[in-house]
Design a protein around this motif. Structure first.
Motif, PDB file in Angstrom:
ATOM      1  N   VAL A  71       2.503   2.104  -3.869  1.00 43.55           N
ATOM      2  CA  VAL A  71       2.421   3.197  -2.712  1.00 43.55           C
ATOM      3  C   VAL A  71       2.449   2.253  -1.544  1.00 43.55           C
ATOM      4  O   VAL A  71       1.752   1.388  -1.330  1.00 43.55           O
ATOM      5  CB  VAL A  71       1.443   4.261  -2.773  1.00 43.55           C
ATOM      6  CG1 VAL A  71       1.410   5.042  -1.374  1.00 43.55           C
ATOM      7  CG2 VAL A  71       1.705   4.920  -4.077  1.00 43.55           C
ATOM      8  N   ILE A  72       3.218   2.759  -0.456  1.00 40.67           N
ATOM      9  CA  ILE A  72       3.148   2.259   0.814  1.00 40.67           C
ATOM     10  C   ILE A  72       2.705   3.284   1.651  1.00 40.67           C
ATOM     11  O   ILE A  72       3.779   4.079   2.257  1.00 40.67           O
ATOM     12  CB  ILE A  72       4.586   1.487   1.387  1.00 40.67           C
ATOM     13  CG1 ILE A  72       4.910   0.430   0.528  1.00 40.67           C
ATOM     14  CG2 ILE A  72       4.301   0.957   2.954  1.00 40.67           C
ATOM     15  CD1 ILE A  72       6.205  -0.356   0.851  1.00 40.67           C
ATOM     16  N   ILE A  99      13.288   4.277   5.648  1.00 43.54           N
ATOM     17  CA  ILE A  99      12.633   3.000   5.350  1.00 43.54           C
ATOM     18  C   ILE A  99      13.015   2.541   3.940  1.00 43.54           C
ATOM     19  O   ILE A  99      13.042   1.433   3.794  1.00 43.54           O
ATOM     20  CB  ILE A  99      11.315   3.593   5.477  1.00 43.54           C
ATOM     21  CG1 ILE A  99      10.679   3.860   6.924  1.00 43.54           C
ATOM     22  CG2 ILE A  99      10.230   2.372   4.956  1.00 43.54           C
ATOM     23  CD1 ILE A  99       9.361   4.445   7.184  1.00 43.54           C
ATOM     24  N   GLN A 100      12.863   3.359   2.872  1.00 47.39           N
ATOM     25  CA  GLN A 100      13.303   2.897   1.562  1.00 47.39           C
ATOM     26  C   GLN A 100      14.598   2.166   1.549  1.00 47.39           C
ATOM     27  O   GLN A 100      14.587   1.238   0.776  1.00 47.39           O
ATOM     28  CB  GLN A 100      13.312   4.103   0.584  1.00 47.39           C
ATOM     29  CG  GLN A 100      11.732   4.735   0.435  1.00 47.39           C
ATOM     30  CD  GLN A 100      11.735   5.686  -0.617  1.00 47.39           C
ATOM     31  OE1 GLN A 100      12.801   6.567  -0.734  1.00 47.39           O
ATOM     32  NE2 GLN A 100      11.009   5.860  -1.394  1.00 47.39           N
ATOM     33  N   LYS A 101      15.531   2.703   2.384  1.00 47.10           N
ATOM     34  CA  LYS A 101      17.112   2.029   2.312  1.00 47.10           C
ATOM     35  C   LYS A 101      16.615   0.827   2.975  1.00 47.10           C
ATOM     36  O   LYS A 101      17.437  -0.272   2.666  1.00 47.10           O
ATOM     37  CB  LYS A 101      17.908   2.884   2.969  1.00 47.10           C
ATOM     38  CG  LYS A 101      19.323   2.579   3.089  1.00 47.10           C
ATOM     39  CD  LYS A 101      20.161   3.271   3.722  1.00 47.10           C
ATOM     40  CE  LYS A 101      21.595   2.844   3.689  1.00 47.10           C
ATOM     41  NZ  LYS A 101      22.620   3.695   4.590  1.00 47.10           N
ATOM     42  N   GLU A 102      16.075   0.461   4.011  1.00 52.58           N
ATOM     43  CA  GLU A 102      15.738  -0.564   4.817  1.00 52.58           C
ATOM     44  C   GLU A 102      15.022  -1.671   3.857  1.00 52.58           C
ATOM     45  O   GLU A 102      15.505  -2.824   3.980  1.00 52.58           O
ATOM     46  CB  GLU A 102      14.949  -0.464   6.056  1.00 52.58           C
ATOM     47  CG  GLU A 102      14.904  -1.572   6.934  1.00 52.58           C
ATOM     48  CD  GLU A 102      16.218  -1.940   7.630  1.00 52.58           C
ATOM     49  OE1 GLU A 102      16.222  -3.257   7.886  1.00 52.58           O
ATOM     50  OE2 GLU A 102      17.113  -1.144   7.848  1.00 52.58           O
ATOM     51  N   CYS A 105      13.534  -0.630  -1.698  1.00 48.96           N
ATOM     52  CA  CYS A 105      12.417  -0.595  -2.787  1.00 48.96           C
ATOM     53  C   CYS A 105      12.746   0.705  -3.687  1.00 48.96           C
ATOM     54  O   CYS A 105      12.762   1.573  -3.010  1.00 48.96           O
ATOM     55  CB  CYS A 105      10.939  -0.452  -1.828  1.00 48.96           C
ATOM     56  SG  CYS A 105      10.902   0.978  -0.955  1.00 48.96           S
ATOM     57  N   VAL A 106      12.544   0.475  -4.845  1.00 46.16           N
ATOM     58  CA  VAL A 106      12.907   1.510  -5.914  1.00 46.16           C
ATOM     59  C   VAL A 106      11.854   2.024  -6.455  1.00 46.16           C
ATOM     60  O   VAL A 106      11.220   3.036  -6.692  1.00 46.16           O
ATOM     61  CB  VAL A 106      13.873   0.927  -7.067  1.00 46.16           C
ATOM     62  CG1 VAL A 106      14.091   2.175  -7.948  1.00 46.16           C
ATOM     63  CG2 VAL A 106      15.241   0.766  -6.244  1.00 46.16           C
ATOM     64  N   ASN A 107      10.437   0.863  -6.763  1.00 44.66           N
ATOM     65  CA  ASN A 107       9.423   1.016  -7.531  1.00 44.66           C
ATOM     66  C   ASN A 107       8.250   1.554  -6.790  1.00 44.66           C
ATOM     67  O   ASN A 107       7.214   1.938  -7.113  1.00 44.66           O
ATOM     68  CB  ASN A 107       9.101  -0.163  -8.575  1.00 44.66           C
ATOM     69  CG  ASN A 107       9.960  -0.517  -9.150  1.00 44.66           C
ATOM     70  OD1 ASN A 107      10.687   0.371  -9.943  1.00 44.66           O
ATOM     71  ND2 ASN A 107      10.210  -1.830  -9.292  1.00 44.66           N
ATOM     72  N   GLN A 108       8.388   1.586  -5.239  1.00 46.29           N
ATOM     73  CA  GLN A 108       7.278   1.895  -4.558  1.00 46.29           C
ATOM     74  C   GLN A 108       7.727   3.223  -3.687  1.00 46.29           C
ATOM     75  O   GLN A 108       8.863   3.512  -3.147  1.00 46.29           O
ATOM     76  CB  GLN A 108       6.702   0.638  -3.491  1.00 46.29           C
ATOM     77  CG  GLN A 108       6.393  -0.348  -3.906  1.00 46.29           C
ATOM     78  CD  GLN A 108       6.131  -1.473  -2.935  1.00 46.29           C
ATOM     79  OE1 GLN A 108       7.174  -2.074  -2.324  1.00 46.29           O
ATOM     80  NE2 GLN A 108       4.810  -1.979  -2.786  1.00 46.29           N
TER      81      GLN A 108
END
Length: 218
Positions: A71-72, A99-102, A105-108
């Motif tokens: 988690v972030i 943010i995920q695209k930037e 990150c797949v697992n967070q």
């Protein structure tokens, strides 16, 4: 020494705390640092593009990042979160997706929280944005600094200092102008000082704004 070091770093562990909380191996530290930079940049770009309020101030006081294994957690402290909260589910999902695209990150999982701060103009970042917007609109820098101090005095700080550097008023030579109200003890570690350094582009060139706010003494 008080004039040559960042007041926030000077007081870490006493009156100031880190805005990023996570641990990494030395070889992975630079990657984590770049991730933080991308998150902050992505949030500021999104807010700047979609959520400016009537005064042109974004209203982001600070962005805190807490990283765990999966988690972030991102906490965006805002002074004027109305435009971001009105369409909260949709806009937060869009921001999380950006943010995920930037970060790729797949697992967070990205969690975003937006608490509202009580006195927006007591935070130097928001105050610097206000001054920058005034300078862009060709308001006199002295008038902008005095108005900023008036806004801050409503929140009753113990002292404030504002410094602007650059081609002020369109003059050929760059210079420094500053104004101070109350006490700003930069060399006292137990004094809680909020500080920010902000850059604004005007038709006459780039101006630098520095703000120190003396909040309290422990």
């Amino acid at each position: 020494m008080g004039q040559k070091i960042n007041p926030l770093g000077f007081r870490l562990g006493t009156t100031q705390s880190h805005h990023s909380l996570w641990f990494a191996q030395p070889k992975n530290y630079s990657e984590g640092l770049q991730e933080d930079k991308k998150i902050r940049k992505c949030i500021k770009n999104y807010v700047q593009k979609n959520m400016k309020n009537f005064s042109g101030v974004e209203g982001i006081a600070r962005i805190e990042i807490q990283k765990r294994i999966d988690v972030i957690q991102v906490i965006i402290w805002m002074g004027f979160p109305k435009f971001l909260i009105e369409g909260k589910p949709k806009k937060l999902e869009e921001l999380q997706g950006n943010i995920q695209k930037e970060l790729n990150c797949v697992n967070q999982k990205i969690n975003i929280d937006i608490p509202r701060i009580g006195n927006p103009y007591r935070h130097p970042n928001i105050l610097a944005e206000f001054i920058a917007e005034q300078l862009k609109n060709r308001v006199s820098f002295r008038k902008a600094m005095k108005k900023a101090i008036e806004l801050t005095e409503e929140t009753d700080p113990r002292g404030i200092q504002i410094k602007i550097r650059g081609r002020l008023g369109g003059k050929d030579m760059a210079r420094v102008e500053w104004i101070r109200e109350g006490r700003v003890p930069l060399q006292t570690i137990r004094a809680k000082i909020d500080y920010c350094s902000y850059t604004v582009r005007t038709i006459h060139g780039v101006l630098g704004i520095k703000i120190w706010i003396f909040v309290d003494e422990e």
